[in-house]
Design a protein around this motif. Structure first.
Motif, PDB file in Angstrom:
ATOM      1  N   ARG A   1      10.209  13.526  18.602  1.00  0.00           N
ATOM      2  CA  ARG A   1      11.103  13.722  19.821  1.00  0.00           C
ATOM      3  C   ARG A   1      10.844  15.130  20.420  1.00  0.00           C
ATOM      4  NH1 ARG A   1      14.765  11.143  16.259  1.00  0.00           N
ATOM      5  NH2 ARG A   1      15.266  13.191  15.489  1.00  0.00           N
TER       6      ARG A   1
ATOM      7  N   GLU B   1      10.124  11.915  12.946  1.00  0.00           N
ATOM      8  CA  GLU B   1      10.799  11.422  14.056  1.00  0.00           C
ATOM      9  C   GLU B   1      11.182  12.612  15.020  1.00  0.00           C
ATOM     10  OE1 GLU B   1      13.865   8.812  12.928  1.00  0.00           O
ATOM     11  OE2 GLU B   1      12.469   6.960  12.211  1.00  0.00           O
ATOM     12  N   GLN B   2      11.533  13.629  14.208  1.00  0.00           N
ATOM     13  CA  GLN B   2      11.876  14.958  15.055  1.00  0.00           C
ATOM     14  C   GLN B   2      10.881  15.610  15.652  1.00  0.00           C
ATOM     15  OE1 GLN B   2      14.159  17.289  16.592  1.00  0.00           O
ATOM     16  NE2 GLN B   2      15.343  16.794  15.076  1.00  0.00           N
TER      17      GLN B   2
END
Length: 107
Positions: free
Chosen positions: A65, A61-62
Motif C-alpha cells: 500500500r 500488504e502495508q
C-alpha cells in the motif's frame, strides 16, 4: 492484547538494508510486546527477541500500500512458506506504540 505500532527506525535483521528501511513509517496492529522466538530469514539462525508480533500478510500488504512493492516481493521470495502465514517480529528498538490510526477508527 492488540496495540498499534509505528516503525520509526530501521529494524535489525538479515534482509538487505533497503528492504529493512522500507518498514520505516509503517503502522500495524500487533500483539503487545513480549519475548518471541525468531529465525534469520537467510541463515535460519534461531534467536529470542523482545518485540511486537505482526501478522506477515498484514505487514506485507502495508508495504505494498505504501508503494514498497520491491521490498514486499523480497520478503515473499525469501521467507519460508510457513512464515508467510505466521508473524514477523519487530524489536522494541525500532518501533513505538501509537493510538488507533484514524482510518481504523472509521472502519
Amino acid at each position: 492484547m492488540l496495540v498499534y505500532i509505528e516503525i520509526d527506525a530501521t529494524p535489525k535483521g538479515e534482509a538487505p538494508v533497503w528492504v529493512r528501511d522500507a518498514w520505516i513509517g509503517c503502522v500495524f496492529p500487533a500483539r503487545r510486546g513480549g519475548t518471541h522466538m525468531v529465525y534469520g530469514v537467510l541463515s535460519g539462525a534461531i534467536a529470542v527477541e523482545e518485540g511486537y508480533a505482526v501478522a506477515t500478510h498484514t505487514a506485507l500488504e502495508q508495504l505494498e500500500r505504501r508503494g514498497c512493492t520491491g521490498a514486499a516481493a523480497w520478503w515473499r521470495e525469501n521467507l519460508a512458506p510457513w512464515a508467510l502465514v505466521g508473524e514477523l517480529v519487530f524489536s522494541r528498538e525500532c518501533c513505538r506504540e501509537i493510538g488507533v490510526p484514524a482510518e481504523q477508527e472509521r472502519a
